[in-house]
Design an enzyme around this catalytic site. Structure first.
Site, PDB file in Angstrom:
ATOM      1  N   GLU A  33       0.862  -1.181   0.000  1.00 16.99           N
ATOM      2  CA  GLU A  33       0.000   0.000   0.000  1.00 16.99           C
ATOM      3  C   GLU A  33       0.898   1.231   0.000  1.00 16.99           C
ATOM      4  OE1 GLU A  33      -2.613   0.812   3.358  1.00 16.99           O
ATOM      5  OE2 GLU A  33      -3.662   2.357   2.215  1.00 16.99           O
ATOM      6  N   GLU A  58       4.509   4.810   4.010  1.00 20.39           N
ATOM      7  CA  GLU A  58       3.939   6.152   4.231  1.00 20.39           C
ATOM      8  C   GLU A  58       5.104   7.115   4.479  1.00 20.39           C
ATOM      9  OE1 GLU A  58       0.984   7.992   4.226  1.00 20.39           O
ATOM     10  OE2 GLU A  58       2.440   9.527   4.806  1.00 20.39           O
ATOM     11  N   ASP A  85       9.649   7.298   1.092  1.00 23.03           N
ATOM     12  CA  ASP A  85       9.051   7.601  -0.209  1.00 23.03           C
ATOM     13  C   ASP A  85       8.959   6.296  -0.991  1.00 23.03           C
ATOM     14  OD1 ASP A  85       8.511   8.325  -2.835  1.00 23.03           O
ATOM     15  OD2 ASP A  85       9.765  10.119  -2.756  1.00 23.03           O
ATOM     16  N   ASP A 108      -2.237  12.241  -3.114  1.00 21.59           N
ATOM     17  CA  ASP A 108      -2.361  13.711  -3.089  1.00 21.59           C
ATOM     18  C   ASP A 108      -2.645  14.230  -4.495  1.00 21.59           C
ATOM     19  OD1 ASP A 108      -1.819  13.958  -0.305  1.00 21.59           O
ATOM     20  OD2 ASP A 108       0.261  13.468  -0.750  1.00 21.59           O
ATOM     21  N   LYS A 112      -3.047  22.297  -8.554  1.00 22.17           N
ATOM     22  CA  LYS A 112      -2.648  23.294  -9.560  1.00 22.17           C
ATOM     23  C   LYS A 112      -2.038  22.607 -10.765  1.00 22.17           C
ATOM     24  CE  LYS A 112      -1.725  27.008  -6.305  1.00 22.17           C
ATOM     25  NZ  LYS A 112      -0.688  27.686  -5.557  1.00 22.17           N
ATOM     26  N   ASP A 144     -10.723  10.622  -5.599  1.00 21.62           N
ATOM     27  CA  ASP A 144     -11.941  11.434  -5.659  1.00 21.62           C
ATOM     28  C   ASP A 144     -11.764  12.566  -6.675  1.00 21.62           C
ATOM     29  OD1 ASP A 144      -9.930  12.364  -3.885  1.00 21.62           O
ATOM     30  OD2 ASP A 144     -11.300  13.889  -3.127  1.00 21.62           O
TER      31      ASP A 144
HETATM   32  C1  LIG Z   1      -4.473  12.071   0.730  1.00 16.03           C
HETATM   33  S1  LIG Z   1      -3.630  10.969   1.752  1.00 16.03           S
HETATM   34  C2  LIG Z   1      -4.560   9.443   1.634  1.00 16.03           C
HETATM   35  C3  LIG Z   1      -4.255   8.481   2.750  1.00 16.03           C
HETATM   36  C4  LIG Z   1      -4.957   7.098   2.661  1.00 16.03           C
HETATM   37  N1  LIG Z   1      -4.515   6.356   1.508  1.00 16.03           N
HETATM   38  C5  LIG Z   1      -6.457   7.235   2.671  1.00 16.03           C
HETATM   39  O1  LIG Z   1      -7.063   6.994   1.624  1.00 16.03           O
HETATM   40  O2  LIG Z   1      -7.014   7.568   3.721  1.00 16.03           O
HETATM   41  C6  LIG Z   1      -2.169  10.590   0.795  1.00 16.03           C
HETATM   42  C7  LIG Z   1      -1.060   9.968   1.640  1.00 16.03           C
HETATM   43  O3  LIG Z   1      -0.010   9.526   0.783  1.00 16.03           O
HETATM   44  C8  LIG Z   1       1.227   9.844   1.400  1.00 16.03           C
HETATM   45  N2  LIG Z   1       2.236   9.881   0.309  1.00 16.03           N
HETATM   46  C9  LIG Z   1       2.274  10.761  -0.719  1.00 16.03           C
HETATM   47  N3  LIG Z   1       3.295  10.472  -1.557  1.00 16.03           N
HETATM   48  C10 LIG Z   1       3.916   9.371  -1.024  1.00 16.03           C
HETATM   49  C11 LIG Z   1       5.055   8.604  -1.419  1.00 16.03           C
HETATM   50  N4  LIG Z   1       5.751   8.918  -2.519  1.00 16.03           N
HETATM   51  N5  LIG Z   1       5.425   7.551  -0.657  1.00 16.03           N
HETATM   52  C12 LIG Z   1       4.725   7.254   0.480  1.00 16.03           C
HETATM   53  N6  LIG Z   1       3.650   7.953   0.907  1.00 16.03           N
HETATM   54  C13 LIG Z   1       3.241   8.993   0.163  1.00 16.03           C
HETATM   55  C14 LIG Z   1       0.969  11.168   2.079  1.00 16.03           C
HETATM   56  O4  LIG Z   1       1.901  11.442   3.101  1.00 16.03           O
HETATM   57  C15 LIG Z   1      -0.446  10.955   2.619  1.00 16.03           C
HETATM   58  O5  LIG Z   1      -0.424  10.360   3.902  1.00 16.03           O
END
Ligand SMILES: C[S@@+](CC[C@H](N)C(=O)[O-])C[C@H]1O[C@@H](n2cnc3c(N)ncnc32)[C@H](O)[C@@H]1O
Length: 205
Positions: A33, A58, A85, A108, A112, A144
């Site tokens: 995940e 995460e 990452d 995320d 923009k 979404d």
């Molecule tokens: C908008 S949140 C969604 C969290 C979860 N998947 C949910 O649906 O509730 C996006 C998450 O992805 C993490 N994230 C973004 N880019 C990432 C990366 N390259 N590697 C690991 N985590 C990442 C962010 O820190 C954030 O916690």
């Protein structure tokens, strides 16, 4: 900093970890995940699927630490939480063709236009996700943001993913699908979610 689970020995990240030694038989069904956030999906997965294993990556330290604490508290031996990452970690910790499924839920959006290239699912990542999956392995992508969904489906198909529903088509929600933390909100409010369930073709090498 890396959070591993029950072992005293940390996971060595400069080589592919011995997942079978760490996770036992569940390592035969290894899933990833990316961006587990508050961990609603990972925790429910761990409890529901003792015969499968999930590595949740995460990048936010606090989210990873909190999730790791909960996984330990609930004694979920099939859930490994790593902080970092995923774009860098995933190719280091998983051999090509080793994953049964990859979950990317509500990445995320980078709203923009000028920031769109920061999105997780770009061309490089699409190819990497395809390579990490075993033939027949599943990519479970949810968002979404319609614009992101349409961009992702095109890139993923271009990278070689198979879409059993037909090119550019999105999936319905399965009734028994585990929702992510964010998704629970949308299920309550009825906000639309675009879902992709795409596979690495079986004949691919
Ligand atoms: C908008 S949140 C969604 C969290 C979860 N998947 C949910 O649906 O509730 C996006 C998450 O992805 C993490 N994230 C973004 N880019 C990432 C990366 N390259 N590697 C690991 N985590 C990442 C962010 O820190 C954030 O916690």
């Amino acid at each position: 900093m890396i959070f591993s689970d029950r072992d005293e020995a940390p996971i060595a990240l400069d080589m592919h970890p011995d997942w079978a030694a760490k996770l036992g038989a569940a390592a035969g069904n290894l899933e990833l995940e990316i961006g587990s956030g508050h961990g609603g999906y990972a925790l429910a997965f761990g409890a529901r699927h003792p015969d499968r294993a999930l590595v949740a990556v995460e990048q936010r330290r606090k989210f990873a630490a909190d999730l790791d604490g909960k996984a330990r508290g609930r004694k979920l031996s099939n859930l490994v939480v790593l902080m970092g990452d995923a774009r860098i970690l995933a190719p280091r910790i998983f051999p090509e063709g080793s994953l049964a499924a990859i979950h990317v839920h509500f990445p995320d959006p980078w709203w923009k236009r000028k920031h769109e290239r920061r999105r997780l699912v770009d061309d490089g990542m699409s190819t990497l996700l395809l390579r990490l999956l075993r033939p027949g392995g599943l990519l479970d992508f949810r968002t979404d943001v319609e614009r992101y969904a349409r961009d992702a489906v095109e890139r993923l198909e271009e990278a070689g993913f198979e879409n059993a529903l037909g090119a550019g088509r999105f999936a319905e929600r399965d009734a028994d699908e585990i929702p992510s933390t964010r998704e629970k909100r949308y299920l309550a409010t009825g906000q639309p979610v675009w879902r992709l369930r795409m596979t690495r073709p079986r004949e691919s090498r």
